[in-house]
Design an enzyme around this catalytic site. Structure first.
Site, PDB file in Angstrom:
ATOM      1  N   GLN A  18     106.941 -33.404  33.442  1.00 41.44           N
ATOM      2  CA  GLN A  18     106.858 -33.915  34.862  1.00 41.44           C
ATOM      3  C   GLN A  18     106.278 -32.791  35.681  1.00 41.44           C
ATOM      4  O   GLN A  18     106.023 -32.896  36.933  1.00 41.44           O
ATOM      5  CB  GLN A  18     108.057 -34.315  35.271  1.00 41.44           C
ATOM      6  CG  GLN A  18     108.668 -35.754  34.860  1.00 41.44           C
ATOM      7  CD  GLN A  18     109.907 -36.251  35.301  1.00 41.44           C
ATOM      8  OE1 GLN A  18     110.635 -36.273  34.587  1.00 41.44           O
ATOM      9  NE2 GLN A  18     110.005 -36.424  36.565  1.00 41.44           N
TER      10      GLN A  18
ATOM     11  N   GLU B  91     111.921 -32.856  34.312  1.00 39.84           N
ATOM     12  CA  GLU B  91     111.322 -32.243  35.568  1.00 39.84           C
ATOM     13  C   GLU B  91     111.597 -30.672  35.353  1.00 39.84           C
ATOM     14  O   GLU B  91     110.823 -29.954  35.762  1.00 39.84           O
ATOM     15  CB  GLU B  91     112.307 -32.650  36.619  1.00 39.84           C
ATOM     16  CG  GLU B  91     111.821 -31.981  37.966  1.00 39.84           C
ATOM     17  CD  GLU B  91     112.651 -32.557  39.112  1.00 39.84           C
ATOM     18  OE1 GLU B  91     113.035 -33.921  39.172  1.00 39.84           O
ATOM     19  OE2 GLU B  91     112.826 -32.239  40.278  1.00 39.84           O
TER      20      GLU B  91
ATOM     21  N   ARG C  70     121.395 -33.174  47.056  1.00 36.95           N
ATOM     22  CA  ARG C  70     120.875 -34.382  47.500  1.00 36.95           C
ATOM     23  C   ARG C  70     122.487 -35.506  47.278  1.00 36.95           C
ATOM     24  O   ARG C  70     122.278 -36.223  48.241  1.00 36.95           O
ATOM     25  CB  ARG C  70     119.929 -34.927  46.328  1.00 36.95           C
ATOM     26  CG  ARG C  70     119.303 -36.400  46.754  1.00 36.95           C
ATOM     27  CD  ARG C  70     118.198 -36.648  46.046  1.00 36.95           C
ATOM     28  NE  ARG C  70     116.953 -36.189  46.287  1.00 36.95           N
ATOM     29  CZ  ARG C  70     116.201 -36.681  47.381  1.00 36.95           C
ATOM     30  NH1 ARG C  70     116.487 -37.660  48.092  1.00 36.95           N
ATOM     31  NH2 ARG C  70     115.124 -36.256  47.603  1.00 36.95           N
TER      32      ARG C  70
ATOM     33  N   GLU D 184     112.531 -43.862  42.846  1.00 35.10           N
ATOM     34  CA  GLU D 184     114.105 -43.803  42.691  1.00 35.10           C
ATOM     35  C   GLU D 184     114.900 -44.920  43.438  1.00 35.10           C
ATOM     36  O   GLU D 184     115.845 -45.268  42.987  1.00 35.10           O
ATOM     37  CB  GLU D 184     114.515 -42.313  43.016  1.00 35.10           C
ATOM     38  CG  GLU D 184     113.816 -41.284  42.092  1.00 35.10           C
ATOM     39  CD  GLU D 184     114.022 -39.868  42.725  1.00 35.10           C
ATOM     40  OE1 GLU D 184     113.275 -39.487  43.593  1.00 35.10           O
ATOM     41  OE2 GLU D 184     115.010 -39.363  42.404  1.00 35.10           O
TER      42      GLU D 184
END
Ligand code: MTE
Ligand code: LUZ
Ligand code: MOS
Length: 751
Positions: free
Chosen positions: A191, A226, A304, A707
């Site tokens: 990614q 990622e 997050r 998401e």
């Protein structure tokens, strides 16, 4: 689904890393890994393996010409273990053979002796021993002590949420091909092509421009690529650089399951306080994140979590603490939602626990506390165009929740062994990388002089349909047919310094860069129209559906003719453009700022039927109202919402990662690790998109969609608990996900 790739996909003609045509004499890599969770290497002998017929070489950390370091946020992770290894599956050596089978067979000839060291698998235990990664984070607002003092009800408890395997269809894969001048070209299933480029360059000790990374598409990522595609690409690059041969490294499924990180398990404590009329006044929470052995993205994921500690609700007094704990598991990593789901699950548990103590429905508390326009999140950002209440009200009304509640009660009254449960799950998810600097993208657009268009950007297509969205952006700016537009592979030589395709921002960031590049070319084409048409420069010019318009009148000339004219006039038909999300910032000292371009809202209504004799259940309904703004590609967005929901309910009910006492992964096949299949899909899965106005902060009025829908699945956990509670009113069960059939049965019949 109208995905650009669909025609190739259904014919099996789309190519992935395993399909890259290989140069003659390509070699194959297998990886020798740590057999135990923590140890000091006392003896490593590769001579027998090296002597095995068909083995070309074996590389350990000593062969690395550059840095043996692949950690980006924190520099704590070696590519190949030196003296110490810290989890079962940590790479120690790369073995290169003439075929994959030869390389794998020779693995068994490597001799390793080690002195076992103590290992920890539990986040709280790691914390107790001071094993933490980065800094403790605290987000707070209001005055907690004052808050408690005004509360009528205060409850507290602990919550566990489990790991989750990404199960992308294409396992971690890379092919590295040496080029002239010691350059290396890497095909990687990543990614983040730029992260692969940087990692390989650092490991080889060369400049970034010596490494080219190319990604045509990947067979799913879900966050698992990622950061964690870097490892395998860097190993292939190392071997290719050393041997001057192409090297291919593809992890077999069982190895991918065993070696790579998962969604972070969290163990959390909460305390929540409510007024007599059910306003949540105070909320205290501590998150112990099980980060695994190395930092990877854990600190960003924890951040997050902090941002989403209050989900869709307004709570005036909050104290949230987050700690990334170092354990002897593979480094856990990004997974759809990126720590957000873990935070939301804890708060929903707190609301559920309060409702249980008060003997009311959690719905009463949920709807009292949805965030309203202008109210602030604990990190200081005010809710702006926030649709928490709109989505809730619409879901309540359109899906006839009053009627559903009545029916569920009626059913439960007359059914002794089957029980139904209902829950609502509101979601509010911030869009932008929380690390502000990552919110940038560029695009390179070429218009060829036959009128066809080629677009390069930093977006990686992983099944989420970003390429189709980019194509729609260009088609709409130029007002030409989508059939003329081709999306190129994502390549570091065409696009520099790209951010990962992640945080649901792929279409927003790269779409805006594409839009700006197209607008630049369009401006030049329009400027060329007066001369081409023989008309006045100050008149009005337009292109509509490939036809040229002059002063709103249709001409007989086309896009193709104009493009060819511009080319003959020596006008540039290419543009590179850059986009950076405006207006976002965050101050980590005060933990306040405006980190998100906007929020995505939605509400899910969930109904389940539980067979209380067997502990098995059916999900009758997941009905959602979701805000995706003015959608660019409606069917793709629908697919994203549906897929997210199913992945989310898998995390909550089926997927249970288990390790043996020594840290070895027990659930290392798809017979022992159960993921949702076609039969797990809710019988009635309904998605209504909010008819909201254009979102000024997205791309062409749309909102990011990747998401947020994942978190609707959390509601299934509470619908199930409600059904259990209908069967057993004095149900006492820890708050722990996944709520598997086994745990349901135990909960129903124990205590
Ligand atoms: N959908 C498919 N089919 N495959 C994927 O790997 N990844 C998800 C989501 N949807 C994924 C997916 C995750 S984790 C993210 S961050 C976004 O897609 C990334 O793409 P976007 O930014 O273009 O939405
Ligand atoms: N990656 C990242 C992410 O680096 N920062 C983020 O905020 C994020 N959010 C979701 C998914 N990946
Ligand atoms: Mo998604 S977890 O941002 O790759």
């Amino acid at each position: 689904m109208n995905n650009l790739d669909q025609v190739l996909h259904v014919q099996g003609l789309s190519t992935f890393v395993d399909d890259v045509p290989l140069p003659e004499d390509t070699l194959h890599a297998a990886v020798f890994v740590a057999p135990a969770a923590h140890g000091r290497i006392t003896h490593l002998n590769v001579s027998k393996a090296r002597a095995f017929a068909g083995i070309r070489d074996i590389f350990t950390w000593q062969h690395i010409p550059g840095k043996n370091q692949i950690g980006h946020i924190l520099h704590d992770e070696p590519l190949l273990a030196e003296n110490i290894f810290e989890y079962v599956g940590q790479p120690i050596a790369v073995i290169i053979g003439e075929t994959p089978a030869i390389a794998r067979r020779a693995l068994k000839l490597i001799e390793l002796e080690y002195q076992a060291l103590p290992s920890i698998f539990d986040a709280r235990q790691a914390y107790a021993q001071g094993k933490i990664i980065g800094q403790e984070r605290v987000f707070s607002c209001g005055d907690l002590a004052a808050g408690w003092s005004q509360c009528q009800y205060i409850v507290s408890n602990s919550v566990e949420s489990g790991a989750q395997e990404h199960l992308y269809l294409e396992t971690q894969s890379a092919v590295a091909i040496p080029l002239e001048g010691n350059r290396i070209k890497i095909f990687s299933s990543t990614q983040s092509p730029a992260a692969v480029q940087k990692t390989a360059a650092d490991v080889l000790g060369v400049a970034f421009n010596q490494i080219e990374v190319d990604v045509l598409r990947i067979g799913g990522g879900f966050g698992g690529k990622e950061d964690q595609a870097n490892v395998w690409a860097a190993m292939a690059a190392l071997a290719a650089a050393k041997l001057k041969k192409a090297v291919k490294l593809i992890l077999p499924r069982s190895k991918d399951l065993a070696f790579t990180g998962k969604r972070h398990p969290y163990s959390s404590d909460f305390k929540i306080g409510l007024t007599a009329n059910l306003k949540i006044l105070a909320y205290q929470v501590t998150y112990y994140q099980n980060a695994g052995a190395f930092a990877d993205l854990s600190t960003a994921i924890l951040e997050r979590t902090m941002f989403h500690c209050t989900n869709s609700y307004f709570i005036p007094n909050v104290h949230a603490k987050g700690i990334a704990c170092r354990t002897n598991l593979p480094p856990n990593t990004a997974f759809r939602g990126f720590g957000g789901p873990q935070a939301m699950f804890v708060l929903e548990c707190a609301i559920y626990e309060a409702a249980r103590k008060l003997n009311i429905s959690p719905l009463e508390i949920q709807k009292q506390n949805l965030i309203a326009e202008g109210e602030t999140f604990p990190y200081g950002m005010a809710a702006k165009n926030n649709r928490a209440q709109t989505c809730w009200d619409l879901a309540w009304h359109d899906y006839q929740v009053d009627e559903k509640i009545r029916k569920v009660n009626q059913f439960n009254h007359s059914s002794p062994r089957q029980k139904k449960g209902l829950a609502l799950m509101p979601v509010c998810f911030g869009i932008s990388f929380t690390n502000t600097l990552l919110n940038q993208a560029s695009a390179l657009v070429h218009v060829y002089n036959d009128g066809s268009v080629s677009i390069s950007s930093g977006a990686v297509e992983m099944g989420q349909g970003v390429n189709e969205k980019l194509r729609k952006v260009a088609a709409s700016i130029f007002s030409i047919s989508e059939a003329r537009i081709r999306i190129e592979s994502t390549n570091t030589t065409r696009i520099a310094n790209m951010s990962p395709t992640a945080a649901s921002t792929g279409a927003d960031l790269n779409g805006n860069a594409t839009r700006i590049a197209c607008e630049e070319i369009l401006k030049r084409l329009k400027a060329a129209m007066p001369k081409f048409l023989g008309t006045e420069p100050n008149d009005k010019y337009e292109i509509k559906n490939e036809i040229l318009y002059h002063n709103t009148g249709k001409t007989r000339f086309t896009w193709e003719e104009l493009v060819l004219h511009a080319y003959r006039q020596r006008i540039s038909l290419s543009a590179h453009a850059f986009y950076a999300t405006p207006g976002i910032y965050f101050d980590k000292t005060s933990e306040k700022g405006n980190p998100f371009a906007y929020h995505v809202n939605g509400t899910a209504v969930i109904e389940v039927t539980l067979d209380c004799l067997r502990g098995i259940f059916e999900i009758d309904t997941v009905a959602v109202v979701h805000d995706a703004g003015k959608r660019l590609a409606p069917l793709i967005d629908l697919g994203q919402v549906e897929g997210g929901i199913v992945q989310g309910l898998g995390w909550m009910t089926l997927e249970e990662i288990q390790h043996a006492a020594d840290g070895k992964l027990l659930t290392n096949t798809l017979s022992t690790y159960k993921v949702p299949d076609i039969f797990s899909i809710p019988k009635n899965l309904q998605v209504k998109f909010l008819n909201s106005e254009e979102n000024q902060d997205g791309i062409l009025g749309a909102k990011a969609v990747g998401e947020p829908p994942f978190m609707y699945g959390i509601g299934v956990y509470f619908a199930l608990r409600n059904a259990m509670q209908a069967f057993k009113p004095d149900l006492r069960m820890p708050y722990a996900a996944p709520l598997t059939h086994e745990k349901i049965l135990k909960g129903l019949y124990s205590g």
